[in-house]
Structure formats: structure tokens, C-alpha cells
Design an enzyme around this catalytic site. Structure first.
Site, short mmCIF file in Angstrom:
data_model
loop_
_atom_site.label_atom_id
_atom_site.label_comp_id
_atom_site.label_asym_id
_atom_site.label_seq_id
_atom_site.Cartn_x
_atom_site.Cartn_y
_atom_site.Cartn_z
CB SER A 1 -0.92 0.00 1.22
OG SER A 1 -1.69 -1.17 1.24
N1 SAM Z 1 -0.44 -5.26 4.06
C1 SAM Z 1 0.25 -5.55 2.83
C2 SAM Z 1 1.64 -5.01 2.81
O1 SAM Z 1 2.06 -4.37 3.77
O2 SAM Z 1 2.33 -5.27 1.82
C3 SAM Z 1 -0.51 -5.10 1.61
C4 SAM Z 1 -1.62 -5.99 1.35
S1 SAM Z 1 -2.30 -6.04 -0.25
C5 SAM Z 1 -2.92 -4.43 -0.49
C6 SAM Z 1 -3.74 -7.04 0.13
C7 SAM Z 1 -3.40 -8.47 0.48
O3 SAM Z 1 -4.60 -9.08 0.97
C8 SAM Z 1 -2.95 -9.29 -0.70
O4 SAM Z 1 -1.70 -9.85 -0.44
C9 SAM Z 1 -4.04 -10.36 -0.84
O5 SAM Z 1 -3.57 -11.60 -1.29
C10 SAM Z 1 -4.57 -10.43 0.58
N2 SAM Z 1 -5.91 -10.98 0.74
C11 SAM Z 1 -7.02 -10.78 0.00
N3 SAM Z 1 -8.06 -11.47 0.50
C12 SAM Z 1 -7.59 -12.13 1.60
C13 SAM Z 1 -8.17 -13.00 2.57
N4 SAM Z 1 -9.45 -13.38 2.53
N5 SAM Z 1 -7.38 -13.48 3.56
C14 SAM Z 1 -6.07 -13.14 3.65
N6 SAM Z 1 -5.47 -12.31 2.76
C15 SAM Z 1 -6.22 -11.81 1.77
#
Ligand code: SAM
Length: 217
Positions: A62
Site C-alpha cells: 500500500s
Molecule cells: N499489508 C500488505 C503489505 O504491507 O504489503 C498489503 C496488502 S495487499 C494491499 C492485500 C493483500 O490481501 C494481498 O496480499 C491479498 O492476497 C490479501 N488478501 C485478500 N483477500 C484475503 C483473505 N481473505 N485473507 C487473507 N489475505 C487476503
């Protein structure tokens, strides 16, 4: 000397302080953590830019300001237990680990979870536990949490998160359609899971929270 110190300090001044981030602990954590290590080598020169960046598997790390805004809104205390949904690169988890004693994080994509786990270990963040799975269920065995941060956009607040918040606990989650969302802060006020106070923290744009209580694919 770390050639990224200057861009990191510029990020703190021009993207965070100038937009109203005040919590010294959040600013210090973002000053300390080498964000460039959380992206591919080819993208390291852009790591401190005012934008999200790709981290593979169609996911993103992000924008620094959004990370700071969400972290500040969590109002973490040192002995808090925090749950993050969407480990991604592990950058947000590292910041949480600087501010709170116990951090648990769930990622649905195993390869991202593996990479984040290795990097956080390398950086010495032994207070982060990462698990692979559908984070929309939360992590019931480890609940209640003092804070929950969801780093992917959901159509509505998954009820599992309110259930797993301690009374007084804070949840930050982007809610909206598939294209844009509003960052919502929900505070649990009592034992009754209906008794929550919500606050709108502004517009944002996240990748989708995919799972049982999120988007169905
Ligand atoms: N917090 C992260 C970072 O610091 O890099 C950024 C996260 S990215 C915007 C969103 C993440 O949420 C992705 O890696 C995606 O695979 C994960 N995601 C989406 N749905 C999810 C779920 N139901 N459970 C766990 N992770 C999930």
C-alpha cells in the site's frame, strides 16, 4: 551508508507529516523500516514514492500515507495483540511489530506469506506470526484482539471481525465496491456485537478481500 535514508526521510516529511500524520511512534517506525526491501529489486528506487507498488500475484504494497493513516487510527499500545488481514509484502506487519507486542497476520496467497515470513525473520521481527488462509474468518483461537487491520477492500464489515475484537478494540477496514472504498474505523463498545461506533477516515482504493465474508473471487 543506506542510500535509501534520504528518500525515506523525504517520504516522512512530504507524504506523512504534511498530510497530518502526528503519531510520533508511527513516524519513527516508518523512518526505521527499510520499505525498499519489501519490493522487488527492480522497484527499489520507487519504494518511497507516493503510491502503491506491485508485489507479484496481482497484489500490492500500500501507499505509505495509507499505511500511516491506518496504523495511526489503530491507536496501538505496547501490550496490544493485533490481527492483520492481508500480509502481502509484510511491510505493514513490520510497522505493527514495532508498535505492539504481538502481531498475527493472515495471507491467502502462500508464496507471499512465505516471502514475508522470511523477510520479517531476517529483519528480526520475531513477534509476528503469519498464517496462510482465508482471513475473512479472522483467527478465532487467538481472539480477542485489541486491534484488527484489514488491508484489502470488502463489500461490508465481516461480522467475524467485530466478534473477535475485545471491548474497546479498534477495527480499520476499507469498505465499498470493487473500485473504490471508504476507510472505516469501527470501535467495539460493549459485549453486544451490535454496539459499535463507526467513523469514516476517507476514500481509498484497495485490492479485493476475497473469501467467505468478502468478495467471492
Ligand atoms: N499489508 C500488505 C503489505 O504491507 O504489503 C498489503 C496488502 S495487499 C494491499 C492485500 C493483500 O490481501 C494481498 O496480499 C491479498 O492476497 C490479501 N488478501 C485478500 N483477500 C484475503 C483473505 N481473505 N485473507 C487473507 N489475505 C487476503
Amino acid at each position: 551508508m543506506d542510500k535509501f535514508i534520504k528518500p525515506r526521510m523525504r517520504m516522512i516529511d512530504s507524504q506523512l507529516i504534511s498530510r497530518g500524520i502526528k503519531d510520533e511512534r508511527v513516524l519513527k517506525a516508518m523512518e526505521k523500516i527499510p520499505r525498499h526491501l519489501f519490493v522487488d529489486e527492480g522497484l527499489q528506487d520507487q519504494a518511497y514514492a507516493d503510491s502503491p507498488l506491485p508485489i507479484g500475484d496481482r497484489q500490492t504494497i500500500s501507499q505509505p500515507y495509507i499505511v500511516a493513516l491506518m496504523t495511526e487510527a489503530l491507536e496501538l499500545k505496547r501490550n496490544d495483540k493485533v490481527l492483520e488481514i492481508g500480509t502481502g509484502s509484510g511491510y505493514q506487519a513490520a510497522i505493527l511489530a514495532e508498535l505492539a507486542d504481538r502481531v498475527l497476520s493472515i495471507e491467502r496467497i502462500a508464496s507471499l506469506a512465505d516471502r514475508a515470513r522470511k523477510l520479517l525473520e531476517f529483519l528480526g521481527y520475531y513477534n509476528v506470526l503469519i498464517r496462510v488462509g482465508d482471513g475473512t474468518y479472522g483467527w478465532r483461537e487467538e481472539s480477542p484482539f485489541d486491534a484488527i487491520i484489514v488491508t484489502a477492500g470488502a463489500p461490508e464489515i465481516p461480522k467475524t471481525y467485530i466478534e473477535q475484537l475485545a471491548v474497546g478494540g479498534r477495527l480499520i477496514v476499507p469498505i465499498g465496491d470493487r473500485f473504490t472504498q471508504t476507510l472505516v474505523k469501527a470501535t467495539r463498545l460493549s459485549d453486544n456485537t451490535e454496539d459499535i461506533e463507526t467513523k469514516d477516515l476517507g476514500g481509498c482504493r484497495f485490492v479485493h478481500l476475497i473469501g467467505e465474508y468478502g468478495w467471492k473471487g
